[in-house]
Design a protein around this motif. Structure first.
Motif, short mmCIF file in Angstrom:
data_model
loop_
_atom_site.label_atom_id
_atom_site.label_comp_id
_atom_site.label_asym_id
_atom_site.label_seq_id
_atom_site.Cartn_x
_atom_site.Cartn_y
_atom_site.Cartn_z
N UNK A 67 0.79 -1.21 0.00
CA UNK A 67 0.00 0.00 0.00
C UNK A 67 0.83 1.27 0.00
N UNK A 68 0.18 2.40 0.33
CA UNK A 68 0.82 3.71 0.33
C UNK A 68 1.13 4.12 1.77
N UNK A 69 2.35 4.60 1.97
CA UNK A 69 2.80 4.96 3.30
C UNK A 69 3.40 6.37 3.29
N UNK A 70 3.21 7.08 4.40
CA UNK A 70 3.87 8.37 4.58
C UNK A 70 5.38 8.10 4.70
N UNK A 71 6.17 8.84 3.94
CA UNK A 71 7.61 8.63 4.01
C UNK A 71 8.16 9.08 5.35
N UNK A 72 9.22 8.42 5.77
CA UNK A 72 9.92 8.88 6.96
C UNK A 72 10.81 10.06 6.56
N UNK A 73 11.19 10.85 7.54
CA UNK A 73 11.99 12.04 7.27
C UNK A 73 13.38 11.61 6.82
N UNK A 74 13.75 12.02 5.63
CA UNK A 74 15.03 11.65 5.02
C UNK A 74 16.06 12.73 5.35
N UNK A 75 16.99 12.41 6.24
CA UNK A 75 17.95 13.42 6.69
C UNK A 75 18.91 13.84 5.58
N UNK A 76 19.13 13.00 4.60
CA UNK A 76 19.96 13.42 3.47
C UNK A 76 19.27 14.52 2.68
#
Length: 228
Positions: A67-76
């Motif tokens: 399914x569709x998921x909220x992305x985690x915060x990408x520190x890069x």
């Protein structure tokens, strides 16, 4: 009243973007296409179109068979946006300083910081972030440099969420202290200290979210590569 010029996919997109950017929808949270469709009284087709747009912006990810998921915060990505903002905004502020445009803005800047302090004390982090945006935008507007803002990543989804989360995690006086240092450097006419204060302020987000003493277990799972 529904705006006839706003399409349904656009309406769904903006609703979801707001929920994601404000952390109402948590990083890693799964979305229900059927639930969103019921909420808007529509089929899944406009929902999927909105999701496709959010995926293209890095706000959502679609995992096959899951399914569709909220992305985690990408520190890069946060670091890329932070670097662009540091380079561009520091130039804008220092050019305004060199032209003598900043001192007349000191009373207004101080009033903004006072209001930020009030909202932080109330733990109204979203309103404090809005005032933070207003604080920084003033430097672009006084020298007609608003066009630069679109390149600073102000509303880039990872950077926006990182800024909001860092406000929740850091001691509440940190942003206030840093903003007042910027204003004080302007008041003293100290260009070198103004530049140092700006750069230190811009690095604050990364310093907070990469600090294991500040990122508690409750929030560690919000960041890509981190686990509970």
């Amino acid at each position: 009243m529904v705006n006839p010029n706003v399409t349904l996919p656009s309406e769904i997109y903006h609703k979801l973007w707001t929920q994601i950017s404000t952390l109402e929808l948590k990083p890693g949270e799964r979305l229900s296409e059927a639930g969103i469709a019921r909420q808007f009284g529509c089929s899944r087709i406009p929902v999927r179109e909105a999701i496709r747009l959010l995926v293209s912006e890095g706000a959502l990810e679609v995992l096959p068979q899951r399914g569709s998921f909220v992305t985690k915060i990408d520190m890069e990505q946060v670091e890329r946006s932070r670097y662009l903002r540091e380079v561009l905004e520091a130039q804008v502020v220092l050019q305004g300083f060199d032209k003598g445009l900043l001192p007349p803005m000191i009373p207004y800047l101080r009033s903004l910081v006072g209001r930020q302090e009030q909202y932080l004390a109330l733990h109204d982090f979203l309103r404090a972030l809005e005032l933070d945006n207003e604080f920084h935008r003033i430097f672009y507007s006084i020298d007609n440099k608003e066009f630069v803002l679109e390149h600073t990543g102000e509303y880039e989804i990872h950077y926006y969420r990182a800024r909001l989360l860092s406000m929740e995690l850091e001691p509440e006086n940190v942003m206030i202290y840093q903003h007042r240092n910027i204003i004080d450097a302007i008041a003293r006419g100290d260009r070198a200290d103004l530049e140092r204060s700006l750069i230190f302020h811009f690095t604050n987000v990364s310093h907070v979210l990469l600090n294991p003493e500040l990122v508690t277990d409750e929030y560690r799972g919000y960041i890509k590569g981190e686990s509970m």
